[in-house]
Design a protein around this motif. Sequence first.
Motif, PDB file in Angstrom:
ATOM      1  N   UNK A 179       0.534  -0.949  -0.144  1.00 26.65           N
ATOM      2  CA  UNK A 179      -0.244   0.595   0.628  1.00 26.65           C
ATOM      3  C   UNK A 179       0.323   1.340  -0.105  1.00 26.65           C
ATOM      4  N   UNK A 180       1.779   1.331  -0.759  1.00 23.62           N
ATOM      5  CA  UNK A 180       2.660   2.853  -0.986  1.00 23.62           C
ATOM      6  C   UNK A 180       2.437   3.315  -2.408  1.00 23.62           C
ATOM      7  N   UNK A 181       2.311   4.291  -2.861  1.00 20.89           N
ATOM      8  CA  UNK A 181       1.822   4.937  -4.039  1.00 20.89           C
ATOM      9  C   UNK A 181       3.398   4.854  -5.060  1.00 20.89           C
ATOM     10  N   UNK A 182       3.301   5.120  -5.904  1.00 25.50           N
ATOM     11  CA  UNK A 182       4.301   4.553  -6.724  1.00 25.50           C
ATOM     12  C   UNK A 182       5.327   5.785  -6.980  1.00 25.50           C
ATOM     13  N   UNK A 183       4.469   6.562  -6.619  1.00 29.17           N
ATOM     14  CA  UNK A 183       4.701   8.293  -7.148  1.00 29.17           C
ATOM     15  C   UNK A 183       6.116   8.308  -5.867  1.00 29.17           C
ATOM     16  N   UNK A 184       5.703   9.450  -4.857  1.00 30.43           N
ATOM     17  CA  UNK A 184       6.768   9.408  -4.119  1.00 30.43           C
ATOM     18  C   UNK A 184       6.166   9.076  -2.452  1.00 30.43           C
ATOM     19  N   UNK A 185       5.584   7.869  -2.497  1.00 29.42           N
ATOM     20  CA  UNK A 185       5.972   7.300  -1.448  1.00 29.42           C
ATOM     21  C   UNK A 185       5.042   7.350  -0.106  1.00 29.42           C
ATOM     22  N   UNK A 186       3.829   8.080  -0.637  1.00 28.38           N
ATOM     23  CA  UNK A 186       2.551   7.920  -0.610  1.00 28.38           C
ATOM     24  C   UNK A 186       1.552   6.962   0.743  1.00 28.38           C
ATOM     25  N   UNK A 187       1.143   6.800   1.455  1.00 24.99           N
ATOM     26  CA  UNK A 187      -0.433   5.636   1.562  1.00 24.99           C
ATOM     27  C   UNK A 187      -1.645   6.156   0.577  1.00 24.99           C
ATOM     28  N   UNK A 188      -1.731   4.821  -0.377  1.00 23.56           N
ATOM     29  CA  UNK A 188      -3.464   5.606  -0.753  1.00 23.56           C
ATOM     30  C   UNK A 188      -4.303   5.545  -0.030  1.00 23.56           C
ATOM     31  N   UNK A 189      -5.800   5.897   0.291  1.00 24.30           N
ATOM     32  CA  UNK A 189      -6.720   5.516   0.790  1.00 24.30           C
ATOM     33  C   UNK A 189      -7.727   5.164   0.284  1.00 24.30           C
ATOM     34  N   UNK A 190      -8.658   4.628   0.557  1.00 21.06           N
ATOM     35  CA  UNK A 190      -9.433   3.104  -0.211  1.00 21.06           C
ATOM     36  C   UNK A 190     -10.763   4.532  -0.077  1.00 21.06           C
ATOM     37  N   UNK A 191     -11.541   4.108  -1.606  1.00 23.39           N
ATOM     38  CA  UNK A 191     -12.285   4.239  -2.485  1.00 23.39           C
ATOM     39  C   UNK A 191     -12.563   3.805  -3.080  1.00 23.39           C
ATOM     40  N   UNK A 192     -13.432   2.838  -2.855  1.00 27.13           N
ATOM     41  CA  UNK A 192     -14.310   1.546  -3.198  1.00 27.13           C
ATOM     42  C   UNK A 192     -15.926   1.816  -3.806  1.00 27.13           C
ATOM     43  N   UNK A 193     -15.963   3.128  -3.305  1.00 30.21           N
ATOM     44  CA  UNK A 193     -17.654   3.083  -3.936  1.00 30.21           C
ATOM     45  C   UNK A 193     -17.339   4.270  -5.516  1.00 30.21           C
ATOM     46  N   UNK A 194     -18.227   3.493  -6.199  1.00 30.48           N
ATOM     47  CA  UNK A 194     -18.025   3.240  -7.750  1.00 30.48           C
ATOM     48  C   UNK A 194     -19.127   4.949  -7.806  1.00 30.48           C
ATOM     49  N   UNK A 195     -18.681   5.455  -8.958  1.00 33.62           N
ATOM     50  CA  UNK A 195     -19.376   6.741  -9.151  1.00 33.62           C
ATOM     51  C   UNK A 195     -19.166   7.634  -7.841  1.00 33.62           C
ATOM     52  N   UNK A 196     -17.763   8.181  -7.299  1.00 37.85           N
ATOM     53  CA  UNK A 196     -17.627   8.735  -6.134  1.00 37.85           C
ATOM     54  C   UNK A 196     -17.685   9.497  -6.598  1.00 37.85           C
ATOM     55  N   UNK A 197     -18.349  11.089  -6.234  1.00 38.33           N
ATOM     56  CA  UNK A 197     -18.472  12.021  -6.698  1.00 38.33           C
ATOM     57  C   UNK A 197     -17.225  13.235  -5.903  1.00 38.33           C
ATOM     58  N   UNK A 198     -15.958  12.723  -5.340  1.00 40.87           N
ATOM     59  CA  UNK A 198     -15.413  13.516  -5.910  1.00 40.87           C
ATOM     60  C   UNK A 198     -14.505  13.261  -7.160  1.00 40.87           C
ATOM     61  N   UNK A 199     -14.736  11.796  -7.566  1.00 42.62           N
ATOM     62  CA  UNK A 199     -14.409  11.381  -8.711  1.00 42.62           C
ATOM     63  C   UNK A 199     -14.389  10.929  -9.880  1.00 42.62           C
TER      64      UNK A 199
ATOM     65  N   UNK B  41     -18.656  10.328 -12.066  1.00 41.70           N
ATOM     66  CA  UNK B  41     -19.490   9.653 -12.011  1.00 41.70           C
ATOM     67  C   UNK B  41     -18.903   8.182 -12.814  1.00 41.70           C
ATOM     68  N   UNK B  42     -17.682   8.217 -13.691  1.00 44.50           N
ATOM     69  CA  UNK B  42     -16.492   7.185 -14.026  1.00 44.50           C
ATOM     70  C   UNK B  42     -15.903   6.744 -13.224  1.00 44.50           C
ATOM     71  N   UNK B  43     -15.904   7.115 -12.619  1.00 47.12           N
ATOM     72  CA  UNK B  43     -15.056   6.030 -10.517  1.00 47.12           C
ATOM     73  C   UNK B  43     -15.606   4.340 -10.976  1.00 47.12           C
ATOM     74  N   UNK B  44     -14.334   3.536 -11.215  1.00 52.26           N
ATOM     75  CA  UNK B  44     -15.499   2.242 -11.197  1.00 52.26           C
ATOM     76  C   UNK B  44     -15.058   1.617  -9.323  1.00 52.26           C
TER      77      UNK B  44
END
Length: 209
Positions: A133-153, A155-158
């Motif tokens: 669970x480490x981002x391959x950019x600069x080593x931060x830890x991503x968070x879960x965004x499991x909900x499809x169509x997340x308003x922040x991400x 409507x097409x967010x899977x």
Amino acid sequence: MPTTTLPPAFGGPESPRNPSRRTLLIATAGAGGALAVAAAAPFVATLTPSERAMAAGAPVEVDIDKLAPGELMVVEWRGKPVWILRRTPDMLAALARAEPQLADPQSGVASQQPEYARNAHRSRNPEIFVAVGICTHLGCSPSSAFQAGNPTLGADWPGGFLCPCHGSTFDLAGRVFKNKPAPTNLEIPPYKYLSDTRLLIGADDAAAA
């Protein structure tokens, strides 16, 4: 303004009655340091081989029996967070929908996963997803965004993971989306099944199921 004179023990002038006091303090401190090192050595020697191996990054055994569908658990291996996600049928169906938006949907960067994880679900068992669970950019830890169509991400967010540091996004197989700072998919560590409900993170072999 009055001045403060430090006593000899704290850097002040040596006492005329005891000119060797400073030398004695230094010698005592050195002896104390030597004793501390000597005391530490037996402690290190008492570590069992398995404890020393764990400290060096030995494999970690994990019980996933109580991991419910849609749940994510995190364990530590070699000082890194390792995610274990039990994907639901909807989550698995979302993997195919995400592919047109991904930078490396076929897991072409071989260093990011063992050969047995170079598939659409990037895992030995489609239901169980294991990743560092480490981002391959600069080593931060991503968070879960499991909900499809997340308003922040959008409507097409899977469904997937969002890195809060610089906005990189990954699908539910840890594959990075196009035009994001992260250059590659998330790393899949070596692992194998010891049973249907037990994983060994950090080791694998050709005979593992």
